[in-house]
Design a protein around this motif. Structure first.
Motif, PDB file in Angstrom:
ATOM      1  N   GLY A   1      -8.458  25.275   5.145  1.00  0.00           N
ATOM      2  CA  GLY A   1      -9.294  24.327   4.409  1.00  0.00           C
ATOM      3  C   GLY A   1      -8.974  22.910   4.846  1.00  0.00           C
ATOM      4  O   GLY A   1      -8.423  22.675   5.923  1.00  0.00           O
ATOM      5  N   GLU A   2      -9.312  21.993   3.961  1.00  0.00           N
ATOM      6  CA  GLU A   2      -9.153  20.578   4.289  1.00  0.00           C
ATOM      7  C   GLU A   2      -8.157  19.913   3.342  1.00  0.00           C
ATOM      8  O   GLU A   2      -7.957  20.372   2.229  1.00  0.00           O
ATOM      9  CB  GLU A   2     -10.499  19.857   4.187  1.00  0.00           C
ATOM     10  CG  GLU A   2     -10.958  19.550   2.773  1.00  0.00           C
ATOM     11  CD  GLU A   2     -11.380  20.772   1.954  1.00  0.00           C
ATOM     12  OE1 GLU A   2     -11.394  20.649   0.722  1.00  0.00           O
ATOM     13  OE2 GLU A   2     -11.672  21.830   2.518  1.00  0.00           O
TER      14      GLU A   2
ATOM     15  N   GLN B   1      -5.668  21.989   6.909  1.00  0.00           N
ATOM     16  CA  GLN B   1      -4.542  22.692   6.316  1.00  0.00           C
ATOM     17  C   GLN B   1      -3.935  23.627   7.358  1.00  0.00           C
ATOM     18  O   GLN B   1      -4.429  23.730   8.482  1.00  0.00           O
ATOM     19  CB  GLN B   1      -5.008  23.529   5.113  1.00  0.00           C
ATOM     20  CG  GLN B   1      -5.460  22.720   3.937  1.00  0.00           C
ATOM     21  CD  GLN B   1      -5.912  23.625   2.785  1.00  0.00           C
ATOM     22  OE1 GLN B   1      -5.782  24.842   2.845  1.00  0.00           O
ATOM     23  NE2 GLN B   1      -6.444  23.016   1.739  1.00  0.00           N
TER      24      GLN B   1
ATOM     25  N   LYS C   1      -5.139  29.845   8.358  1.00  0.00           N
ATOM     26  CA  LYS C   1      -5.293  30.905   7.361  1.00  0.00           C
ATOM     27  C   LYS C   1      -5.016  32.237   8.036  1.00  0.00           C
ATOM     28  O   LYS C   1      -5.834  32.745   8.797  1.00  0.00           O
ATOM     29  CB  LYS C   1      -6.698  30.893   6.778  1.00  0.00           C
ATOM     30  CG  LYS C   1      -6.871  31.914   5.689  1.00  0.00           C
ATOM     31  CD  LYS C   1      -8.191  31.785   4.994  1.00  0.00           C
ATOM     32  CE  LYS C   1      -8.247  32.863   3.925  1.00  0.00           C
ATOM     33  NZ  LYS C   1      -9.031  32.499   2.810  1.00  0.00           N
TER      34      LYS C   1
END
Length: 173
Positions: free
Chosen positions: A54-55, A70, A73
């Motif tokens: 994500g951010e 981020q 994942k």
């Protein structure tokens, strides 16, 4: 006004062709380690990809902001569907996964698997996933449905760290 100038469209066609043939979604197989014989029963599975989770919004002077990615994942999930056989191959596999245990002391039915672009014997590349498990939805049986095989569907939870296995074929067709 439509953009239908033949020369203009041919330019897009030529550029697209130069990028190579497109991958067909159906050209895959999913093989669970220890249950290799069931790979032909997997109808649908996720194709692992690495990307940021994500951010992160980072404040900057004067109330402005900027973005930062981020961590990658690696804990992922996606839909999986498997065809059941008269012999109960998938039902028994799910029970065996639970009873043989897995990574965790409590069992957990975890497994490792490979997702091939092609088949296990002839493929372009494969991706290895680890510590996976399947949360199955309750399958529906329907007296009126005479047109479909029984399918078990659910969510595959897995970890993918970018491991790609080189293929053994330039054309798996």
């Amino acid at each position: 006004m439509t953009v239908s100038n033949a020369a203009y469209l041919k330019g897009f066609y030529d550029t697209t062709r130069a990028l190579g043939a497109k991958v067909i979604s159906s050209d895959f197989t999913f093989e669970i380690e220890g249950f290799e014989g069931n790979y032909l029963l997997c109808k649908q599975a996720p194709w692992p990809e690495l990307s940021p989770a994500g951010e992160i919004e980072v404040p900057t002077p004067l109330g402005a902001t900027m973005w930062q990615p981020q961590q990658l994942k690696v804990a992922q999930q996606g839909q999986i569907s498997m065809f059941e056989t008269i012999a109960g191959s998938i039902d028994q596999m799910l029970v065996n996964l639970i009873t043989r245990g897995g990574t965790y002391a409590s069992g957990g039915a975890t497994f490792n698997a490979k997702i091939y672009e092609g088949t296990p014997t002839k493929f372009l590349r494969a991706k290895r996933i680890v510590d996976a498990f399947i949360q199955m939805d309750v399958p529906d049986r329907d007296w009126e449905n005479r047109s479909q095989p029984l399918t078990f569907s659910g969510t595959l939870f897995y970890h993918y760290f970018g491991e790609i296995i080189a293929g053994n074929s330039g054309d798996y067709r």
